[in-house]
Design a protein around this motif. Structure first.
Motif, PDB file in Angstrom:
ATOM      1  N   MET A   1       0.843  -1.170   0.000  1.00  0.00           N
ATOM      2  CA  MET A   1       0.000   0.000   0.000  1.00  0.00           C
ATOM      3  C   MET A   1       0.896   1.242   0.000  1.00  0.00           C
ATOM      4  O   MET A   1       1.905   1.295   0.688  1.00  0.00           O
ATOM      5  N   ASP A   2       0.528   2.243  -0.754  1.00  0.00           N
ATOM      6  CA  ASP A   2       1.288   3.481  -0.868  1.00  0.00           C
ATOM      7  C   ASP A   2       1.156   4.289   0.422  1.00  0.00           C
ATOM      8  O   ASP A   2       0.116   4.286   1.068  1.00  0.00           O
ATOM      9  N   TYR A   3       2.234   5.015   0.799  1.00  0.00           N
ATOM     10  CA  TYR A   3       2.198   5.745   2.063  1.00  0.00           C
ATOM     11  C   TYR A   3       1.157   6.855   2.072  1.00  0.00           C
ATOM     12  O   TYR A   3       0.656   7.229   3.123  1.00  0.00           O
ATOM     13  N   SER A   4       0.793   7.378   0.908  1.00  0.00           N
ATOM     14  CA  SER A   4      -0.234   8.414   0.875  1.00  0.00           C
ATOM     15  C   SER A   4      -1.612   7.849   1.201  1.00  0.00           C
ATOM     16  O   SER A   4      -2.509   8.592   1.595  1.00  0.00           O
ATOM     17  N   LYS A   5      -1.788   6.542   1.076  1.00  0.00           N
ATOM     18  CA  LYS A   5      -3.047   5.909   1.452  1.00  0.00           C
ATOM     19  C   LYS A   5      -3.027   5.407   2.889  1.00  0.00           C
ATOM     20  O   LYS A   5      -4.067   5.188   3.474  1.00  0.00           O
ATOM     21  N   ILE A   6      -1.841   5.223   3.455  1.00  0.00           N
ATOM     22  CA  ILE A   6      -1.737   4.759   4.841  1.00  0.00           C
ATOM     23  C   ILE A   6      -1.912   5.921   5.806  1.00  0.00           C
ATOM     24  O   ILE A   6      -2.692   5.847   6.747  1.00  0.00           O
ATOM     25  N   LEU A   7      -1.186   7.015   5.598  1.00  0.00           N
ATOM     26  CA  LEU A   7      -1.274   8.185   6.469  1.00  0.00           C
ATOM     27  C   LEU A   7      -2.405   9.074   5.971  1.00  0.00           C
ATOM     28  O   LEU A   7      -2.310   9.687   4.916  1.00  0.00           O
ATOM     29  N   LEU A   8      -3.494   9.156   6.728  1.00  0.00           N
ATOM     30  CA  LEU A   8      -4.645   9.930   6.298  1.00  0.00           C
ATOM     31  C   LEU A   8      -4.481  11.417   6.628  1.00  0.00           C
ATOM     32  O   LEU A   8      -4.614  12.266   5.758  1.00  0.00           O
ATOM     33  N   LYS A   9      -4.200  11.729   7.904  1.00  0.00           N
ATOM     34  CA  LYS A   9      -3.973  13.122   8.292  1.00  0.00           C
ATOM     35  C   LYS A   9      -3.342  13.153   9.679  1.00  0.00           C
ATOM     36  O   LYS A   9      -3.485  12.205  10.451  1.00  0.00           O
ATOM     37  N   PRO A  10      -2.640  14.230  10.003  1.00  0.00           N
ATOM     38  CA  PRO A  10      -2.055  14.332  11.340  1.00  0.00           C
ATOM     39  C   PRO A  10      -3.124  14.696  12.365  1.00  0.00           C
ATOM     40  O   PRO A  10      -4.125  15.335  12.037  1.00  0.00           O
ATOM     41  N   ALA A  34      -3.972  -0.750   8.186  1.00  0.00           N
ATOM     42  CA  ALA A  34      -2.515  -0.590   8.252  1.00  0.00           C
ATOM     43  C   ALA A  34      -1.981  -1.166   9.562  1.00  0.00           C
ATOM     44  O   ALA A  34      -2.634  -1.075  10.599  1.00  0.00           O
ATOM     45  N   ASN A  35      -0.790  -1.755   9.500  1.00  0.00           N
ATOM     46  CA  ASN A  35      -0.164  -2.268  10.715  1.00  0.00           C
ATOM     47  C   ASN A  35       1.051  -1.414  11.065  1.00  0.00           C
ATOM     48  O   ASN A  35       1.382  -0.457  10.366  1.00  0.00           O
ATOM     49  N   LYS A  36       1.735  -1.779  12.167  1.00  0.00           N
ATOM     50  CA  LYS A  36       2.841  -0.967  12.656  1.00  0.00           C
ATOM     51  C   LYS A  36       3.990  -0.867  11.652  1.00  0.00           C
ATOM     52  O   LYS A  36       4.569   0.202  11.462  1.00  0.00           O
ATOM     53  N   ALA A  37       4.326  -1.964  11.012  1.00  0.00           N
ATOM     54  CA  ALA A  37       5.435  -1.960  10.052  1.00  0.00           C
ATOM     55  C   ALA A  37       5.118  -1.063   8.862  1.00  0.00           C
ATOM     56  O   ALA A  37       5.989  -0.315   8.381  1.00  0.00           O
ATOM     57  N   GLU A  38       3.888  -1.117   8.359  1.00  0.00           N
ATOM     58  CA  GLU A  38       3.504  -0.269   7.225  1.00  0.00           C
ATOM     59  C   GLU A  38       3.507   1.206   7.611  1.00  0.00           C
ATOM     60  O   GLU A  38       3.933   2.054   6.821  1.00  0.00           O
ATOM     61  N   VAL A  39       3.042   1.515   8.819  1.00  0.00           N
ATOM     62  CA  VAL A  39       3.032   2.901   9.273  1.00  0.00           C
ATOM     63  C   VAL A  39       4.463   3.413   9.414  1.00  0.00           C
ATOM     64  O   VAL A  39       4.772   4.536   9.009  1.00  0.00           O
ATOM     65  N   LYS A  40       5.348   2.593   9.946  1.00  0.00           N
ATOM     66  CA  LYS A  40       6.753   2.996  10.098  1.00  0.00           C
ATOM     67  C   LYS A  40       7.389   3.297   8.744  1.00  0.00           C
ATOM     68  O   LYS A  40       8.030   4.336   8.564  1.00  0.00           O
ATOM     69  N   LYS A  41       7.179   2.421   7.770  1.00  0.00           N
ATOM     70  CA  LYS A  41       7.730   2.638   6.431  1.00  0.00           C
ATOM     71  C   LYS A  41       7.134   3.876   5.779  1.00  0.00           C
ATOM     72  O   LYS A  41       7.830   4.630   5.094  1.00  0.00           O
ATOM     73  N   VAL A  43       5.885   6.641   7.250  1.00  0.00           N
ATOM     74  CA  VAL A  43       6.390   7.879   7.850  1.00  0.00           C
ATOM     75  C   VAL A  43       7.831   8.127   7.417  1.00  0.00           C
ATOM     76  O   VAL A  43       8.199   9.259   7.087  1.00  0.00           O
ATOM     77  N   GLU A  44       8.646   7.083   7.396  1.00  0.00           N
ATOM     78  CA  GLU A  44      10.033   7.250   6.970  1.00  0.00           C
ATOM     79  C   GLU A  44      10.125   7.675   5.506  1.00  0.00           C
ATOM     80  O   GLU A  44      10.970   8.494   5.143  1.00  0.00           O
ATOM     81  N   ALA A  45       9.247   7.146   4.659  1.00  0.00           N
ATOM     82  CA  ALA A  45       9.271   7.510   3.242  1.00  0.00           C
ATOM     83  C   ALA A  45       8.715   8.912   2.997  1.00  0.00           C
ATOM     84  O   ALA A  45       9.233   9.653   2.167  1.00  0.00           O
ATOM     85  N   ALA A  46       7.674   9.283   3.728  1.00  0.00           N
ATOM     86  CA  ALA A  46       7.015  10.560   3.483  1.00  0.00           C
ATOM     87  C   ALA A  46       7.819  11.744   4.010  1.00  0.00           C
ATOM     88  O   ALA A  46       7.848  12.803   3.382  1.00  0.00           O
ATOM     89  N   PHE A  47       8.470  11.592   5.163  1.00  0.00           N
ATOM     90  CA  PHE A  47       9.110  12.729   5.811  1.00  0.00           C
ATOM     91  C   PHE A  47      10.631  12.618   5.920  1.00  0.00           C
ATOM     92  O   PHE A  47      11.263  13.514   6.479  1.00  0.00           O
ATOM     93  N   ASP A  48      11.231  11.541   5.433  1.00  0.00           N
ATOM     94  CA  ASP A  48      12.683  11.333   5.491  1.00  0.00           C
ATOM     95  C   ASP A  48      13.227  11.474   6.913  1.00  0.00           C
ATOM     96  O   ASP A  48      14.159  12.232   7.184  1.00  0.00           O
TER      97      ASP A  48
END
Length: 96
Positions: A1-10, A34-41, A43-48
């Motif tokens: 799943m793409d990170y833009s679909k995992i992270l909805l909003k802050p 989404a699970n913990k591993a997907e959320v971690k990936k 956030v790391e991909a979206a915000f470096d």
């Protein structure tokens, strides 16, 4: 799943802002599957940034009761509390 679909909003609240300042925790509403591993990936991909840990909170949908009658449903959500590594930070609304 793409990170833009995992992270909805802050999550923007007093409690989330205090956690950001005190313990370097950032909160996001995330996709319900989404699970913990997907959320971690994501956030790391979206915000470096480097993520140290992820905690997930799930709130179930509940009936909305008014004067003893059910008049609808209060929607549920899934929220992730992401702890960033020392020295890392994400700036959402700095200077606003």
């Amino acid at each position: 799943m793409d990170y833009s679909k995992i992270l909805l909003k802050p999550v923007i609240s007093e409690k989330a802002t205090e956690a950001k300042e005190q313990a370097n925790h950032i909160s996001f509403y995330v996709h319900p599957e989404a699970n913990k591993a997907e959320v971690k990936k994501a956030v790391e991909a979206a915000f470096d940034v480097k993520v140290e840990s992820v905690n997930i909170i799930r709130k179930k949908a509940m009936p909305r009761v008014r004067f003893g009658r059910v008049v609808g449903r209060q929607s549920g959500y899934k929220k992730a509390m992401v702890k960033l590594a020392a020295g890392e930070k994400i700036e959402f609304f700095e200077g606003v």
